[in-house]
Design an enzyme around this catalytic site. Sequence first.
Site, PDB file in Angstrom:
ATOM      1  N   LYS A 126      44.851  -2.037  24.307  1.00  0.00           N
ATOM      2  CA  LYS A 126      44.019  -2.956  25.100  1.00  0.00           C
ATOM      3  C   LYS A 126      43.802  -2.302  26.455  1.00  0.00           C
ATOM      4  O   LYS A 126      44.621  -1.500  26.897  1.00  0.00           O
ATOM      5  CB  LYS A 126      44.733  -4.300  25.280  1.00  0.00           C
ATOM      6  CG  LYS A 126      43.811  -5.434  25.635  1.00  0.00           C
ATOM      7  CD  LYS A 126      43.099  -6.006  24.417  1.00  0.00           C
ATOM      8  CE  LYS A 126      42.063  -7.033  24.801  1.00  0.00           C
ATOM      9  NZ  LYS A 126      41.510  -7.723  23.639  1.00  0.00           N
ATOM     10  N   ASP A 157      35.790  -7.720  25.342  1.00  0.00           N
ATOM     11  CA  ASP A 157      36.723  -8.847  25.451  1.00  0.00           C
ATOM     12  C   ASP A 157      36.167  -9.699  26.593  1.00  0.00           C
ATOM     13  O   ASP A 157      34.963  -9.599  26.912  1.00  0.00           O
ATOM     14  CB  ASP A 157      38.152  -8.342  25.737  1.00  0.00           C
ATOM     15  CG  ASP A 157      39.200  -9.456  25.607  1.00  0.00           C
ATOM     16  OD1 ASP A 157      39.560  -9.794  24.472  1.00  0.00           O
ATOM     17  OD2 ASP A 157      39.649 -10.004  26.634  1.00  0.00           O
TER      18      ASP A 157
HETATM   19  P1  NDP Z   1      33.858 -14.181  27.298  1.00  0.00           P
HETATM   20  O1  NDP Z   1      34.016 -13.441  28.566  1.00  0.00           O
HETATM   21  O2  NDP Z   1      32.596 -14.017  26.523  1.00  0.00           O
HETATM   22  O3  NDP Z   1      34.079 -15.745  27.528  1.00  0.00           O
HETATM   23  C1  NDP Z   1      35.278 -16.221  28.054  1.00  0.00           C
HETATM   24  C2  NDP Z   1      35.179 -17.725  28.196  1.00  0.00           C
HETATM   25  O4  NDP Z   1      36.443 -18.243  28.549  1.00  0.00           O
HETATM   26  C3  NDP Z   1      34.217 -18.140  29.303  1.00  0.00           C
HETATM   27  O5  NDP Z   1      33.657 -19.373  28.990  1.00  0.00           O
HETATM   28  C4  NDP Z   1      35.163 -18.268  30.504  1.00  0.00           C
HETATM   29  O6  NDP Z   1      34.696 -19.122  31.538  1.00  0.00           O
HETATM   30  C5  NDP Z   1      36.363 -18.857  29.850  1.00  0.00           C
HETATM   31  N1  NDP Z   1      37.543 -18.509  30.657  1.00  0.00           N
HETATM   32  C6  NDP Z   1      38.005 -17.272  30.942  1.00  0.00           C
HETATM   33  N2  NDP Z   1      39.074 -17.340  31.731  1.00  0.00           N
HETATM   34  C7  NDP Z   1      39.277 -18.651  31.934  1.00  0.00           C
HETATM   35  C8  NDP Z   1      40.251 -19.383  32.656  1.00  0.00           C
HETATM   36  N3  NDP Z   1      41.212 -18.751  33.344  1.00  0.00           N
HETATM   37  N4  NDP Z   1      40.170 -20.730  32.618  1.00  0.00           N
HETATM   38  C9  NDP Z   1      39.209 -21.365  31.912  1.00  0.00           C
HETATM   39  N5  NDP Z   1      38.244 -20.727  31.222  1.00  0.00           N
HETATM   40  C10 NDP Z   1      38.306 -19.400  31.231  1.00  0.00           C
HETATM   41  O7  NDP Z   1      35.111 -13.771  26.393  1.00  0.00           O
HETATM   42  P2  NDP Z   1      35.274 -13.866  24.826  1.00  0.00           P
HETATM   43  O8  NDP Z   1      34.585 -15.063  24.302  1.00  0.00           O
HETATM   44  O9  NDP Z   1      34.957 -12.549  24.262  1.00  0.00           O
HETATM   45  O10 NDP Z   1      36.857 -14.036  24.689  1.00  0.00           O
HETATM   46  C11 NDP Z   1      37.492 -15.323  24.658  1.00  0.00           C
HETATM   47  C12 NDP Z   1      38.905 -15.178  24.118  1.00  0.00           C
HETATM   48  O11 NDP Z   1      38.847 -14.627  22.782  1.00  0.00           O
HETATM   49  C13 NDP Z   1      39.817 -14.214  24.896  1.00  0.00           C
HETATM   50  O12 NDP Z   1      41.143 -14.683  24.808  1.00  0.00           O
HETATM   51  C14 NDP Z   1      39.705 -12.909  24.115  1.00  0.00           C
HETATM   52  O13 NDP Z   1      40.831 -12.064  24.306  1.00  0.00           O
HETATM   53  C15 NDP Z   1      39.651 -13.448  22.693  1.00  0.00           C
HETATM   54  N6  NDP Z   1      39.074 -12.543  21.700  1.00  0.00           N
HETATM   55  C16 NDP Z   1      37.811 -12.053  21.834  1.00  0.00           C
HETATM   56  C17 NDP Z   1      37.282 -11.222  20.871  1.00  0.00           C
HETATM   57  C18 NDP Z   1      35.867 -10.762  20.913  1.00  0.00           C
HETATM   58  O14 NDP Z   1      35.411 -10.179  19.921  1.00  0.00           O
HETATM   59  N7  NDP Z   1      35.114 -10.990  21.985  1.00  0.00           N
HETATM   60  C19 NDP Z   1      38.101 -10.794  19.725  1.00  0.00           C
HETATM   61  C20 NDP Z   1      39.384 -11.435  19.626  1.00  0.00           C
HETATM   62  C21 NDP Z   1      39.854 -12.250  20.608  1.00  0.00           C
HETATM   63  P3  NDP Z   1      34.244 -18.511  32.946  1.00  0.00           P
HETATM   64  O15 NDP Z   1      32.916 -17.889  32.666  1.00  0.00           O
HETATM   65  O16 NDP Z   1      34.207 -19.652  33.888  1.00  0.00           O
HETATM   66  O17 NDP Z   1      35.293 -17.489  33.329  1.00  0.00           O
END
Ligand code: NDP
Length: 450
Positions: free
Chosen positions: A125, A165
Site C-alpha cells: 500500500k 484508493d
Molecule cells: P474515494 O476517495 O473515492 O471516496 C472516499 C469516500 O469516503 C468519500 O465520500 C469521502 O468523503 C469519504 N471519507 C473519506 N474519509 C472520510 C472520513 N474520515 N470521514 C467520513 N468520510 C470519509 O475512495 P474509495 O471509494 O476508493 O475508497 C473507499 C474505501 O474503500 C476506502 O476504505 C478504501 O481503502 C476502500 N477500498 C477501495 C478500493 C477501490 O477500488 N477504490 C478497493 C478496496 C477497498 P470526503 O470526500 O468528504 O472525504
Amino acid sequence: MSYAQRVMDRLSVIKAGEPEFLQAAREVLLTIAPLVDKDPKYEKHGILERMVEPDRSINFRVTWLDDKNQVQVNRAWRVQFNEALGPYKGGMRFHPSVNLSVLKFLGFEQTFKNSLTGLAIGGAKGGSDFDPKGKSDAEVMRFCQTLMTELFKYVGPTMDVPAGDIGVGGREIGFMVGQYKRITSLHDGVLTGKGVVWGGSLARTQATGYGAVYFAQNMMEGVGKTLEGKKCVVSGSGNVAIYAIEKLHQIGAKPITCSDSKGYIYDEAGVDVKILKQVKEVERARLTRYQELRPSAKYVAADSYPKGRNGIWDVPCDVAFPAATQNELNGADAAALLKNGCQCVCECANMPCDEAAMEAFLKAKICYSPGKASNAGGVATSQLEMAQNASMVKWTFDEVDKKLHGIMKDIYTAAAETAKEFGDPTNLVMGANIAGFKKVASAMIDLGAI
Ligand code: NDP
C-alpha cells in the site's frame, strides 16, 4: 500463552505509536490462533514475526509548486508488505490522514485480501498526506508527476503494481502513468485503474462496489435470504459507494443513503445514481449539491450527529454497507444498527468497523463480512487488468464481470467453509483470516527463511 498472543503482545510494545496497524494485526493474529497454536510449524518458521514486519517501507518527500508558484511539501510512502505470493499489489491513498501506521494497516490487510482472491499477488500500500480536495487539475498533475519521479524506481509490472484508493481515481492514475511513461518509455501497465482507451480494464471502475454487493448476495443466500427489496444504508460517496449503490439498484435492492465527511443524504425513494455521479465524478462537489439537484432528499450535516456517533447508522435498514473509511462505525453505531433490525453488514471500506462494532456483529450472529473479503473485487479486477496488459488482449465488460462474480463467490465459499471447519460457522472474520493466512504462510515456508 499462545504463539499468536505472544507475537501480538510484543508488537503492542514495539509499535505502540501505530494504532491502526495494531488494530489490524490484533484482528488477524487473535482470530488465526486456533490454527497457528495447533501446528508448531508456524512458530518454527517464525511466520507471525515475519508477517507483521513489512518487507520494506519507502519514505520520500514530494516537493511541488502550487498555482501561485509557492513551494509545497508533502510526505509519501510505499509500504511493500509481503511478496510471498507474487508481485506487490495495492492502492495509493492521497488524504491528509495518511501516515505510516495507516499504510501499514492497509498493506497488512492487503496481503490477506490478495491471498483470498486466489491470484498470485503479494500485498502493498502507498500514499501521501497530500489532499487533492480544492486543488486545481494542474496542481494535482504537478504533485502526481513529482511523486512518480521518485516512485518509479520501486515499481514495475512484475515487481510492484500500485492502483487507486481514497483520493486517487482515474485522474490521478492518469497523471502518474503519464510521468512513468515519460521517464521510462515503458508501456508495461505498471499501474491498474487506467483509462480504458490506454490499457485499463472494462469493469475495473465498478469492481469494488459491484463485488461487495455480490459478496453480500452470497452471505444472504447462505442464510436463506435475498437482498432483493432490502433497504440498504451505504456510507461514503466515492468510487466504492457509487458502484455499490448502482449494483444494489440493478438487483432490486433499495439504497437510501450516501455520505461524505461533512454529512449524509437520506433519499427515501432510493439514491439517484445519475445525480450522485454528476455531483461526485463530474463536479467534484459536496453532497449539499445532491440535495440541491434532488430537493426530495434530506441532507443531515455531520456537526449535528450525536457526540461520538456517525449519524448515518441511525437510519433504519436491513443491510449496511460501510464504504467510506476506517473506523467509521463504532460500538455505539453497531448497537443502533442492531436495535433497528439490521440483518447484514457488508464491509466495503478497509476496516470500517472498529473492534467493538465487529464484536457486536459477531455476537449477534448476523451476516457480517470483513472488508478484506468483501471488497477484494477491486484488487481481483486489477489483476485481471494486469493479465490483459501482459497478453495484449481486451476482454468485454461482461467477461470481466463474470470473472468478478466467480471470484467473489469463491472468496465467500473459502471464508464460510473455513469458519465452519474451525467450529464457528457464522464467523467470516475468522474464516477469511485463516483462509488468507494459510496460503501466505505456506508460500513463506516454501521460500525459506528470507
Ligand atoms: P474515494 O476517495 O473515492 O471516496 C472516499 C469516500 O469516503 C468519500 O465520500 C469521502 O468523503 C469519504 N471519507 C473519506 N474519509 C472520510 C472520513 N474520515 N470521514 C467520513 N468520510 C470519509 O475512495 P474509495 O471509494 O476508493 O475508497 C473507499 C474505501 O474503500 C476506502 O476504505 C478504501 O481503502 C476502500 N477500498 C477501495 C478500493 C477501490 O477500488 N477504490 C478497493 C478496496 C477497498 P470526503 O470526500 O468528504 O472525504
